[in-house]
Design a protein around this motif. Sequence first.
Motif, PDB file in Angstrom:
ATOM      1  N   VAL A  27       0.737  -1.129   0.063  1.00 14.51           N
ATOM      2  CA  VAL A  27       0.051  -0.025  -0.087  1.00 14.51           C
ATOM      3  C   VAL A  27       1.050   1.137   0.125  1.00 14.51           C
ATOM      4  O   VAL A  27       0.452   2.034  -0.795  1.00 14.51           O
ATOM      5  N   ALA A  28       2.184   1.239   0.784  1.00 14.54           N
ATOM      6  CA  ALA A  28       2.771   2.443   0.690  1.00 14.54           C
ATOM      7  C   ALA A  28       3.461   2.538  -0.486  1.00 14.54           C
ATOM      8  O   ALA A  28       3.395   3.813  -1.190  1.00 14.54           O
ATOM      9  N   ARG A  29       3.809   1.589  -1.327  1.00 13.97           N
ATOM     10  CA  ARG A  29       4.338   1.760  -2.602  1.00 13.97           C
ATOM     11  C   ARG A  29       3.280   2.247  -3.566  1.00 13.97           C
ATOM     12  O   ARG A  29       3.652   3.046  -4.550  1.00 13.97           O
ATOM     13  N   ALA A  30       2.057   1.761  -3.374  1.00 23.84           N
ATOM     14  CA  ALA A  30       1.112   2.578  -4.332  1.00 23.84           C
ATOM     15  C   ALA A  30       0.803   3.783  -4.285  1.00 23.84           C
ATOM     16  O   ALA A  30       0.406   4.425  -5.074  1.00 23.84           O
ATOM     17  N   ARG A  31       0.921   4.012  -2.806  1.00 27.10           N
ATOM     18  CA  ARG A  31       0.614   5.488  -2.635  1.00 27.10           C
ATOM     19  C   ARG A  31       1.761   6.441  -3.222  1.00 27.10           C
ATOM     20  O   ARG A  31       1.829   7.467  -3.678  1.00 27.10           O
ATOM     21  N   LYS A  32       3.043   5.759  -3.050  1.00 27.97           N
ATOM     22  CA  LYS A  32       4.268   6.620  -3.529  1.00 27.97           C
ATOM     23  C   LYS A  32       4.237   6.698  -4.957  1.00 27.97           C
ATOM     24  O   LYS A  32       4.625   7.595  -5.377  1.00 27.97           O
ATOM     25  N   LYS A  33       3.638   5.725  -6.006  1.00 30.20           N
ATOM     26  CA  LYS A  33       3.610   5.761  -7.255  1.00 30.20           C
ATOM     27  C   LYS A  33       2.809   7.084  -7.694  1.00 30.20           C
ATOM     28  O   LYS A  33       3.010   7.455  -8.803  1.00 30.20           O
ATOM     29  N   GLY A  34       1.876   7.357  -7.041  1.00 35.12           N
ATOM     30  CA  GLY A  34       1.068   8.404  -7.266  1.00 35.12           C
ATOM     31  C   GLY A  34      -0.084   8.167  -8.443  1.00 35.12           C
ATOM     32  O   GLY A  34      -0.737   6.929  -8.392  1.00 35.12           O
ATOM     33  N   ARG A  43      -5.319  -0.020  -6.871  1.00 37.67           N
ATOM     34  CA  ARG A  43      -4.155  -0.887  -6.338  1.00 37.67           C
ATOM     35  C   ARG A  43      -4.402  -1.200  -4.960  1.00 37.67           C
ATOM     36  O   ARG A  43      -3.736  -2.440  -4.700  1.00 37.67           O
ATOM     37  N   MET A  44      -4.944  -0.569  -3.940  1.00 39.85           N
ATOM     38  CA  MET A  44      -5.223  -0.913  -2.791  1.00 39.85           C
ATOM     39  C   MET A  44      -6.101  -2.020  -2.613  1.00 39.85           C
ATOM     40  O   MET A  44      -6.189  -2.719  -1.729  1.00 39.85           O
ATOM     41  N   GLN A  45      -7.341  -1.904  -3.468  1.00 39.80           N
ATOM     42  CA  GLN A  45      -8.230  -3.046  -3.488  1.00 39.80           C
ATOM     43  C   GLN A  45      -7.765  -4.146  -3.597  1.00 39.80           C
ATOM     44  O   GLN A  45      -8.157  -5.329  -2.927  1.00 39.80           O
ATOM     45  N   LYS A  46      -6.721  -4.326  -4.450  1.00 38.08           N
ATOM     46  CA  LYS A  46      -6.205  -5.673  -4.414  1.00 38.08           C
ATOM     47  C   LYS A  46      -5.485  -6.427  -3.269  1.00 38.08           C
ATOM     48  O   LYS A  46      -5.214  -7.665  -3.105  1.00 38.08           O
ATOM     49  N   VAL A  47      -5.093  -5.641  -2.170  1.00 34.58           N
ATOM     50  CA  VAL A  47      -4.475  -6.050  -1.115  1.00 34.58           C
ATOM     51  C   VAL A  47      -5.417  -6.517  -0.110  1.00 34.58           C
ATOM     52  O   VAL A  47      -5.126  -7.123   0.933  1.00 34.58           O
ATOM     53  N   VAL A  53      -6.815 -12.216   5.038  1.00 33.64           N
ATOM     54  CA  VAL A  53      -6.220 -13.518   5.247  1.00 33.64           C
ATOM     55  C   VAL A  53      -5.046 -13.451   6.625  1.00 33.64           C
ATOM     56  O   VAL A  53      -5.120 -14.209   7.304  1.00 33.64           O
ATOM     57  N   ALA A  54      -4.233 -12.221   6.083  1.00 37.28           N
ATOM     58  CA  ALA A  54      -3.202 -12.162   7.299  1.00 37.28           C
ATOM     59  C   ALA A  54      -3.652 -11.802   8.725  1.00 37.28           C
ATOM     60  O   ALA A  54      -3.193 -12.587   9.579  1.00 37.28           O
ATOM     61  N   LEU A  55      -4.728 -11.170   8.890  1.00 34.74           N
ATOM     62  CA  LEU A  55      -5.311 -10.893  10.201  1.00 34.74           C
ATOM     63  C   LEU A  55      -6.201 -12.330  10.792  1.00 34.74           C
ATOM     64  O   LEU A  55      -5.770 -12.623  11.808  1.00 34.74           O
TER      65      LEU A  55
END
Length: 72
Positions: A27-34, A43-47, A53-55
């Motif tokens: 998510v940080a990388r997606a935000r940094k891409k702009g 991009r964030m919806q994919k995560v 699952v991680a939670l």
Amino acid sequence: MLQSMIWIGTALTLAGVALLGYCIFVVARARKKGGTEEEIKARMQKVVALNLVALMVSAMGLAAVTVGILLG
């Protein structure tokens, strides 16, 4: 038996936390891409699924550790 439950639960918890860290990184990388707000949101919806699952894995690990400690 119960000691192995504690160790398995610990491993599950650490795996869940590692996956959460990966989600944060993505998510940080997606935000940094702009880009536009819609592109970033897509991009964030994919995560989201991986985050859930991680939670769940982390919660199951903590539950196994708790049961192992209480019964041990």
